[in-house]
Design a protein around this motif. Sequence first.
Motif, short mmCIF file in Angstrom:
data_model
loop_
_atom_site.label_atom_id
_atom_site.label_comp_id
_atom_site.label_asym_id
_atom_site.label_seq_id
_atom_site.Cartn_x
_atom_site.Cartn_y
_atom_site.Cartn_z
N MET A 43 0.84 -1.20 0.00
CA MET A 43 0.00 0.00 0.00
C MET A 43 0.87 1.25 0.00
SD MET A 43 -3.20 -0.85 -0.04
CE MET A 43 -4.00 -2.44 0.01
N SER A 44 0.41 2.26 -0.72
CA SER A 44 1.16 3.51 -0.77
C SER A 44 0.80 4.42 0.40
CB SER A 44 0.90 4.24 -2.09
OG SER A 44 -0.46 4.58 -2.19
N ALA A 45 -0.36 4.14 1.04
CA ALA A 45 -0.76 4.96 2.20
C ALA A 45 -1.84 4.24 2.98
CB ALA A 45 -1.28 6.33 1.74
N PHE A 46 -1.87 4.53 4.28
CA PHE A 46 -2.97 4.13 5.14
C PHE A 46 -3.81 5.38 5.39
CE2 PHE A 46 -0.03 0.84 7.35
CZ PHE A 46 -0.25 -0.09 6.34
N LEU A 47 -5.08 5.34 5.03
CA LEU A 47 -6.01 6.44 5.27
C LEU A 47 -6.77 6.10 6.54
CD1 LEU A 47 -7.44 6.63 1.63
CD2 LEU A 47 -5.46 7.83 2.57
N MET A 48 -6.68 6.98 7.55
CA MET A 48 -7.21 6.63 8.86
C MET A 48 -7.88 7.82 9.53
SD MET A 48 -3.72 4.84 10.21
CE MET A 48 -4.50 3.56 11.18
N ARG A 115 -5.11 9.58 -8.39
CA ARG A 115 -4.46 9.74 -9.71
C ARG A 115 -2.93 9.70 -9.62
NH1 ARG A 115 -9.17 13.05 -10.87
NH2 ARG A 115 -8.29 14.86 -9.82
N ARG A 116 -2.38 9.88 -8.45
CA ARG A 116 -0.93 9.86 -8.31
C ARG A 116 -0.39 8.45 -8.53
NH1 ARG A 116 -0.22 13.46 -2.79
NH2 ARG A 116 -1.13 15.36 -3.64
N PRO A 117 0.86 8.35 -8.96
CA PRO A 117 1.44 7.02 -9.14
C PRO A 117 1.70 6.35 -7.79
CG PRO A 117 3.08 8.73 -9.59
CD PRO A 117 1.77 9.42 -9.35
N GLY A 118 1.76 5.04 -7.83
CA GLY A 118 2.06 4.29 -6.62
C GLY A 118 1.03 3.20 -6.38
N GLY A 119 1.19 2.53 -5.25
CA GLY A 119 0.30 1.43 -4.89
C GLY A 119 -1.06 1.92 -4.42
N ASP A 120 -1.94 0.97 -4.23
CA ASP A 120 -3.27 1.26 -3.73
C ASP A 120 -3.19 1.82 -2.31
OD1 ASP A 120 -4.36 0.34 -6.11
OD2 ASP A 120 -4.59 -1.71 -5.34
N MET A 121 -4.31 2.31 -1.82
CA MET A 121 -4.38 2.88 -0.47
C MET A 121 -5.40 2.11 0.35
SD MET A 121 -4.21 6.92 -1.50
CE MET A 121 -5.33 6.74 -2.89
N SER A 122 -5.09 1.91 1.61
CA SER A 122 -5.97 1.19 2.51
C SER A 122 -6.69 2.18 3.42
CB SER A 122 -5.15 0.22 3.36
OG SER A 122 -5.95 -0.40 4.34
N ILE A 123 -8.00 2.04 3.52
CA ILE A 123 -8.76 2.90 4.42
C ILE A 123 -9.22 2.07 5.61
CG2 ILE A 123 -10.90 2.53 3.13
CD1 ILE A 123 -11.72 5.38 3.95
N GLY A 124 -9.09 2.65 6.80
CA GLY A 124 -9.48 1.96 8.01
C GLY A 124 -10.39 2.83 8.87
N GLY A 125 -11.34 2.19 9.52
CA GLY A 125 -12.24 2.89 10.42
C GLY A 125 -13.62 3.06 9.82
N ALA A 126 -14.63 2.72 10.60
CA ALA A 126 -16.01 2.75 10.10
C ALA A 126 -16.48 4.17 9.80
CB ALA A 126 -16.95 2.08 11.10
N ARG A 127 -16.18 5.12 10.66
CA ARG A 127 -16.66 6.49 10.43
C ARG A 127 -16.03 7.09 9.18
NH1 ARG A 127 -15.81 7.18 16.40
NH2 ARG A 127 -17.84 6.72 17.29
N LEU A 128 -14.73 6.90 9.04
CA LEU A 128 -14.06 7.44 7.85
C LEU A 128 -14.57 6.74 6.60
CD1 LEU A 128 -11.96 9.37 6.71
CD2 LEU A 128 -10.24 7.57 7.06
N ALA A 129 -14.72 5.43 6.67
CA ALA A 129 -15.23 4.69 5.51
C ALA A 129 -16.62 5.19 5.11
CB ALA A 129 -15.26 3.20 5.81
#
Length: 186
Positions: A43-48, A115-129
């Motif tokens: 993953m290129s980022a963890f979105l939290m 749109r930026r290059p790199g790996g996919d991003m993982s999102i965590g957390g019910a409220r953010l999702a």
Amino acid sequence: MRKIILSASVSLDGCFEGADGGLDWHLVDDELHTHFNDQLRGMSAFLMGRVNYELMARVWPDADADPSSSGPEAEFAGIWRETPKIVFSRTLDRAGPDATVMREVDPEAILELKRRPGGDMSIGGARLAARFRQHDLIDEYRVYVHPVILGRGRPLFEPSDDRKPLALAGTHTFGNGVVLLHYKSD
């Protein structure tokens, strides 16, 4: 374009966390933890959200120094340290050295991230999702159903009038009874 992937564990009755906010019902053994590591390693980022970030930041930065950590747990400590984090919070001014704080879910800013290059991003957390779902920003859902009925707790998906068709991408049953349901957005 990079994808945003929601990975979440739920009870059979759809709870993301127990009535007391606890996660002690999760059945994460070495097989499942190794799978999580394999999914998260590229993953290129963890979105939290802030709460999720603060919980993770208390445990994972140095978990590999703890002699009681299993091999997969120690491995995840490295993945955690190496992966940039984007923390969505209205109260944090800054987070750790590897984290950027964003005040809100701005769909245009998120599409630019995708749109930026790199790996996919993982999102965590019910409220953010839920906020990402409102803007149709989640590309894949990896829901890990644990063989337990909690009876009460916070659901992963709050009631909504928004219907979202998904396509089944695969399933997997782990030795401990956890079942992965993998869906892609249409």
